[in-house]
Each structure stands twice: as structure tokens, then as C-alpha cells.
Design an enzyme around this catalytic site. Structure first.
Site, PDB file in Angstrom:
ATOM      1  N   ARG A 193       5.884 -13.087   9.196  1.00 15.64           N
ATOM      2  CA  ARG A 193       6.504 -11.810   8.855  1.00 15.64           C
ATOM      3  C   ARG A 193       7.856 -11.690   9.554  1.00 15.64           C
ATOM      4  O   ARG A 193       8.139 -12.384  10.525  1.00 15.64           O
ATOM      5  CB  ARG A 193       5.594 -10.646   9.216  1.00 15.64           C
TER       6      ARG A 193
ATOM      7  N   GLU B 253       0.868  -1.162   0.000  1.00  8.94           N
ATOM      8  CA  GLU B 253       0.000   0.000   0.000  1.00  8.94           C
ATOM      9  C   GLU B 253       0.915   1.225   0.000  1.00  8.94           C
ATOM     10  O   GLU B 253       1.816   1.320   0.832  1.00  8.94           O
ATOM     11  CB  GLU B 253      -0.886   0.010   1.248  1.00  8.94           C
TER      12      GLU B 253
ATOM     13  N   LYS C 279       4.766   0.614   9.247  1.00  9.78           N
ATOM     14  CA  LYS C 279       4.787   1.900   8.553  1.00  9.78           C
ATOM     15  C   LYS C 279       4.134   2.984   9.393  1.00  9.78           C
ATOM     16  O   LYS C 279       4.556   4.129   9.363  1.00  9.78           O
ATOM     17  CB  LYS C 279       4.053   1.766   7.212  1.00  9.78           C
TER      18      LYS C 279
HETATM   19  P1  ATP Z   1       2.897  -2.234   7.715  1.00 13.11           P
HETATM   20  O1  ATP Z   1       2.118  -2.850   8.821  1.00 13.11           O
HETATM   21  O2  ATP Z   1       4.317  -1.973   8.048  1.00 13.11           O
HETATM   22  O3  ATP Z   1       2.211  -1.070   7.084  1.00 13.11           O
HETATM   23  P2  ATP Z   1       1.806  -3.812   5.694  1.00 13.11           P
HETATM   24  O4  ATP Z   1       1.761  -5.292   5.687  1.00 13.11           O
HETATM   25  O5  ATP Z   1       0.553  -3.091   5.981  1.00 13.11           O
HETATM   26  O6  ATP Z   1       2.974  -3.359   6.615  1.00 13.11           O
HETATM   27  P3  ATP Z   1       1.880  -3.498   2.894  1.00 13.11           P
HETATM   28  O7  ATP Z   1       2.275  -2.314   2.126  1.00 13.11           O
HETATM   29  O8  ATP Z   1       0.472  -3.891   2.878  1.00 13.11           O
HETATM   30  O9  ATP Z   1       2.377  -3.246   4.360  1.00 13.11           O
HETATM   31  O10 ATP Z   1       2.803  -4.741   2.552  1.00 13.11           O
HETATM   32  C1  ATP Z   1       3.195  -5.146   1.279  1.00 13.11           C
HETATM   33  C2  ATP Z   1       3.653  -6.568   1.379  1.00 13.11           C
HETATM   34  O11 ATP Z   1       4.758  -6.676   2.249  1.00 13.11           O
HETATM   35  C3  ATP Z   1       2.562  -7.452   1.918  1.00 13.11           C
HETATM   36  O12 ATP Z   1       2.450  -8.595   1.108  1.00 13.11           O
HETATM   37  C4  ATP Z   1       3.024  -7.796   3.305  1.00 13.11           C
HETATM   38  O13 ATP Z   1       2.615  -9.076   3.666  1.00 13.11           O
HETATM   39  C5  ATP Z   1       4.541  -7.689   3.193  1.00 13.11           C
HETATM   40  N1  ATP Z   1       5.129  -7.327   4.488  1.00 13.11           N
HETATM   41  C6  ATP Z   1       4.889  -6.232   5.219  1.00 13.11           C
HETATM   42  N2  ATP Z   1       5.572  -6.254   6.373  1.00 13.11           N
HETATM   43  C7  ATP Z   1       6.279  -7.406   6.372  1.00 13.11           C
HETATM   44  C8  ATP Z   1       7.193  -8.024   7.292  1.00 13.11           C
HETATM   45  N3  ATP Z   1       7.513  -7.467   8.458  1.00 13.11           N
HETATM   46  N4  ATP Z   1       7.727  -9.213   6.941  1.00 13.11           N
HETATM   47  C9  ATP Z   1       7.422  -9.786   5.775  1.00 13.11           C
HETATM   48  N5  ATP Z   1       6.574  -9.277   4.867  1.00 13.11           N
HETATM   49  C10 ATP Z   1       5.993  -8.099   5.160  1.00 13.11           C
HETATM   50 MG    MG Z   2      -0.907  -2.011   5.620  1.00 10.68          MG
END
Ligand code: ATP
Ligand code: MG
Length: 555
Positions: free
Chosen positions: A259, A34, A269
């Protein structure tokens, strides 16, 4: 050979089986961030996995911006994310925006309505929450649940046409309010939001929710293996339900992995944005940030990050990785390929009283003790030098073998010097030390007359370039994810330490941002791209040279 080959893991095994059984002729994966912030090291794990698998199995990988929330998303983030993925060394096959599918998603939502599988609900957010029930108690039906298909189609269209204010209505899937899986309890699939979207502008005032949008995005693109993190495991049946009931042509499958969590590292984020917004850090690319751009600015290499992601592996078991592991792979990467220079972070003037004034000689010093092929350079030596303040003690503690009055040490690549006199200012601070050198003891001369217990490094005061050194400590003293409320109280006030010192001048000529080198006995450094100037380089310490951390290499 592939640079991104992933180690064996359960997702890889699934793919091997799927290709073998003919379920898929080839695979398509995607990386779907995102654009609501900059990517962090956790995302790197997902990037390496998705891009790595596609490359390894000769498939395709889509870069997809999951931009279904107009309020949080921004083109700045889109650009930074593209840049970070490329910097890591990856190339996507196609680039998509989920928002490009809004028409398609709207059409599919109407299919659900027509099948009696979705309804427009006037309940407030609180009411919907209360209807949901708990893990042990079933939910209750919304009073709007039995609206007719015609009424729902009409209301949904009017939602789209902007007749209703934000929050006044939502579209919900009509599934089962007593399902043991809470996600099946009539999840919201569309909400009203009169906000401009970075990609679609003001075309839409209704936006799909993630749980509805994501499976459709995957299906539209023909993703075969949709890889996400474990939190989404419970949502998988709903994912399948949406794909099936919206009559998508493709059937993507979701697979979950644990993760990345890392000690002393904020991996959200939302929290990282807070650090930026509160000016606790110097932007998203502050060298202390675990963002890809922060790691890059600090001096981490794409290779070290990729190796790290490969070595931590992919599994379903949640764990916390020691952040020193990333440092380890940085050292491994840079040790054989960076020049080793002499620099002092906390300088103390050393005067060699028996070395002729005005004289200067050139000494030959190897560029990298771990890599002979990097050759050697000439370093000037003269009467006045700088040494590290730590390498001198007026009153030595036990087992201190470096310089102190009466003691002799070797100056690296040069001569033995013996300390004779300590010069102090009126407050009693040591400002200079006076030594004598022994011309017989020149390095490489084969001198065997006597031994010293210690070798210290130095910089010729006549050829010293003033530099600012930036040393970093963890930003967060202890990041307990469950303790979000107190997050800002845990900021380490001493996470940035600035030192003013010197580095040999010659090799620093023509340095540019991101150039990297080692400083003897200290660490790996990278030239800061924001504050460094030719006259006054700003050098970020990527990692110290040594660590107690040991890694078990896989065989
Ligand atoms: P955040 O909580 O930091 O915003 P998010 O999962 O909401 O992370 P996205 O932009 O939706 O962030 O993530 C893009 C991709 O990266 C998704 O497929 C997510 O599963 C993966 N991802 C995000 N954080 C991690 C992590 N700590 N380890 C492995 N994969 C991750
Ligand atoms: Mg997110």
C-alpha cells in the site's frame, strides 16, 4: 496513446503471462472501495493500477462498492467516490454494489452449510476470540461446532428472518481450529445486524463478512486479477477456499501489492473521518486533507496525481514515499502552463517620491518565463506600490541584498528604486518606505550604467486586488501508524496560515473556482471553491515554488 499506462511491475508481468499462455483471453479488474469515507491518495494508487491495467490490456474494469456493513456506509460516500474516480480521469465499464449480491451470497453460504462446511455458533464475540488461539497455540473448537446440517440450515434461515438479536449468533465456516493460518480457524462469515442498509434498506438483518463476501463478489463478476494490498496476503488461501467450496463458476486470483504510505500523511479513512467529525478540518475536502477531494480543492491536478502514482511504482516491498514527491509532480505539471503573476502576501507600502502623482504607465511583463508561447501582459505602474515585507529590512543582516535604507534594487519588469526614508507608526512599526526611482533604468531599455544585486516583485497599489492567501503545513506532525491512540495529540496547530495581501487586478478578473496560477517567487495557487468571492478571492497555495526535494527520473 494511453494516459494511464503503468510502469513495468510484477502484476503486469503476471497478466502478460496469463494472456500469452491463454489462461485468460482478456482481463477484468475492479476497484472495490467500501463507501465508508472519502477516497484518499492511497486509493488513487489502487485506482491507477486497476484502471490502468484494464486500459492497457484492453480489458474491463468494474467500479464496485463493497458495501456489506450497513452501519458505516452512506450514499454521500458513494457519490463522492464516483466523482473522485471520474475526476482522476477514469471510466469504469460496469458499476456494481456488493449488496446486490446478498441473495447470491446467502445461497452460497447455504451450500457451505449443506456440505458440512459451515455452522451456526451461539458463542459470544469474546468466546470466539478466545477460541481462536494464537500464532503459537492452536485454537479450540466451539461447543456448537457439531450441530447437524438440518439444525444449521434452520437456524441460519431464522437468523435471516430476524428471529435473533444482534450478536446472539453468527455463521462460521468450519475449517480447522488448529490450522497454522489463523484465518482458517473457523472464520465468521455472517453476522446479525438489525440496521438499515443504504442500498437494501431493511431487507436484510444478516450481513456477510468481508473475507467471505469479497472472493464471491470477484467470482460473480468474473474478475481475473483481484488486486489488493499486502495485509490480505495471509487471507489468500481462505479467499481460494471460499471460491472453491461455494462452487463459484469463475476462479479469480488475488494478487497483493504494498500500500502507499507517505510521510506526514494520514492514510486511513477511520482517522480521516475522526478529523472531520472532531471539526479539526473543514470537511473531507479541506485542502490539508490527503483525500482526493482535498487535493482537488487545494489545487492538485489529476495529471499530477496520476504521474505520481505511476512513478512510485507497484511492488511487494512496503515503503514510505516522501510527500514532497507529489508536490514535485504538481510543479512539473503546472510550471509550463500557468500564468505567473505578481502578488504580495504580507504587503508593505512603497512610495516613489519622484514619480509624478496621478501618473500611471503600462509595462509589459511575460506571462510565463518558462513558456514563451504564453505571451505577455500589460501591468500598470504608479507612484504607490506594495512590496513583500520580507523584501525590506531596516537594518539588513549580512548578505541581504534586497531593500534597505540606502540600497538600490530592481522592481521586476520596471525600474531601479532606492530606499531613502522609513516611515513608522508611534509604536515603531514600519508602515511605509519612501524611495526614488531612476527613469533611465527601465527594464528592456538596455540600461547598463550600474548593476543591482536583487530584483523584487511588486503590485501597483492602484490596481491591486485584496486577496486572502491560505498556506498549508502538514496536518499531522508525525504520523506513526503504530501510535493510533495518540493520533489526535499529533495535530499540528499551525497547519493553516492565513495572509491578507494583494494580487495584480487585471488578470484576476473573471477567475473561477479551481483556476490556477503562480505567484512570482512564491508558489502555485488555486482559487478556493468554497470561500472565494469575486470581491475577495481566497487563494489556496498548492505548493511553494521551491523545494529541496530532487527526484531521480526513470530513463
Ligand atoms: P482505509 O484503511 O483507509 O479505510 P481500506 O483499504 O479499508 O482503506 P477500501 O475502501 O477497502 O479502503 O479500499 C479500496 C481499495 O483501495 C482496496 O482495494 C484497497 O486495497 C485500496 N487501498 C486502500 N488504501 C490504500 C493505500 N494506502 N495504498 C494502496 N491501495 C490502497
Ligand atoms: Mg476498509
Amino acid at each position: 496513446m494511453s494516459i494511464t499506462t503503468t510502469a513495468p511491475n510484477f502484476i503486469k508481468n503476471i497478466i502478460i503471462d496469463d494472456l500469452k499462455s491463454g489462461k485468460h483471453k482478456s482481463i477484468i479488474t475492479r476497484f472495490p472501495p467500501e463507501p465508508n469515507g472519502y477516497l484518499h491518495i492511497g486509493h488513487a494508487k489502487s485506482i491507477c493500477l486497476n484502471f490502468g491495467l484494464a486500459e492497457e490490456f484492453d480489458g474491463k474494469v468494474n467500479m464496485r462498492f463493497d458495501d456489506t456493513n450497513p452501519l458505516k456506509e452512506d450514499v454521500e460516500y458513494v457519490e463522492s467516490i464516483k466523482n473522485d474516480v471520474q475526476w482522476l480521469g477514469f471510466k469504469w465499464d460496469d458499476l456494481f454494489f456488493a449488496s446486490d449480491y446478498f441473495d447470491e451470497m446467502y445461497r452460497r453460504a447455504k451450500i457451505l452449510i449443506k456440505k458440512g462446511l459451515a455452522f451456526v455458533d451461539d458463542s459470544t464475540q469474546e468466546e470466539i476470540r478466545a477460541q481462536r488461539g494464537t500464532l503459537t497455540e492452536p485454537g479450540t473448537n466451539s461447543p456448537y461446532r457439531d450441530r447437524t446440517v438440518e439444525e444449521n440450515l434452520d437456524l441460519f434461515e431464522r437468523m435471516k428472518d430476524g428471529e435473533f438479536p444482534d450478536g446472539s449468533k453468527v455463521l462460521r465456516a468450519k475449517i480447522d481450529m488448529s490450522s497454522p493460518n489463523i484465518h482458517f480457524r473457523d472464520p465468521v462469515i455472517y453476522r446479525i445486524s438489525h440496521n438499515e442498509h443504504h442500498n437494501t434498506g431493511n431487507k436484510w438483518c444478516i450481513y456477510p463478512m468481508y473475507s467471505f463476501a469479497h472472493p464471491l463478489e470477484d467470482a460473480i463478476e468474473g474478475i481475473t486479477h483481484s488486486i489488493c494490498t499486502l495485509e490480505f496476503e495471509d487471507q489468500r488461501p481462505l479467499y481460494d477456499w471460499f471460491v472453491e467450496n461455494t462452487e463459484m463458476e469463475n476462479t479469480p486470483r488475488q494478487y497483493e501489492f504494498a500500500r502507499l504510505n507517505m510521510t506526514n500523511t494520514v492514510m486511513s479513512k477511520r482517522k480521516l473521518k475522526l478529523l472531520v467529525d472532531e471539526n479539526i478540518v473543514d470537511g473531507w475536502d479541506d485542502p490539508r486533507m490527503p483525500t482526493i477531494s482535498g487535493l482537488r480543492r487545494r489545487g492538485f491536478t489529476p495529471e499530477s496525481i496520476r504521474t505520481f502514482c505511476q512513478e512510485i511504482g507497484v511492488s511487494k516491498a512496503a515503503s514510505v514515499v516522501d510527500s514532497q514527491m507529489l508536490d514535485f509532480f504538481l510543479r512539473e505539471d503546472l510550471l509550463p502552463k500557468t500564468q505567473t503573476l505578481m502578488g504580495v502576501l504580507n504587503p508593505l507600502k512603497l512610495v516613489i517620491t519622484n514619480y509624478p502623482e496621478g501618473k500611471s504607465e503600462k509595462l509589459t511583463i511575460e506571462n510565463n518565463p518558462k513558456n514563451e508561447s504564453m505571451g505577455s501582459r500589460e501591468v500598470t505602474f504608479s507612484r504607490e506600490l506594495y512590496i513583500e515585507r520580507e523584501d525590506f529590512m531596516e537594518v539588513p543582516v549580512k548578505k541581504y541584498f534586497r531593500l534597505f535604507p540606502g540600497n538600490e534594487v530592481r522592481l521586476k519588469g520596471a525600474y531601479f528604486v532606492k530606499c531613502n526614508e522609513v516611515i513608522k507608526d508611534e509604536d515603531g512599526n514600519v508602515i511605509e518606505i519612501h524611495c526614488t526611482y531612476d527613469p533611465e533604468t527601465k527594464s528592456g531599455s538596455g540600461f547598463t550604467g550600474r548593476k543591482v544585486k536583487s530584483t523584487i516583485h511588486w503590485v501597483d497599489a492602484n490596481n491591486a486586488l485584496p486577496c486572502e492567501f491560505r498556506l498549508f503545513e502538514p496536518l499531522i506532525l508525525d504520523d506513526d501508524e503504530d501510535d493510533s491512540a495518540h493520533f489526535l495529540d499529533k495535530i499540528n496547530p499551525n497547519s493553516l496560515i492565513i495572509k491578507e495581501g494583494f494580487v495584480e487586478k487585471e488578470p484576476m478578473k473573471n477567475i473561477k473556482a479551481f483556476d490556477k496560477f503562480q505567484l512570482v517567487r512564491n508558489g502555485f495557487y488555486s482559487v478556493d471553491n468554497k470561500y472565494s468571492t469575486e470581491e475577495k478571492p481566497v487563494l489556496n497555495r498548492i505548493v511553494p515554488l521551491k523545494s529541496s526535494f530532487k527526484i531521480k527520473k526513470q530513463g
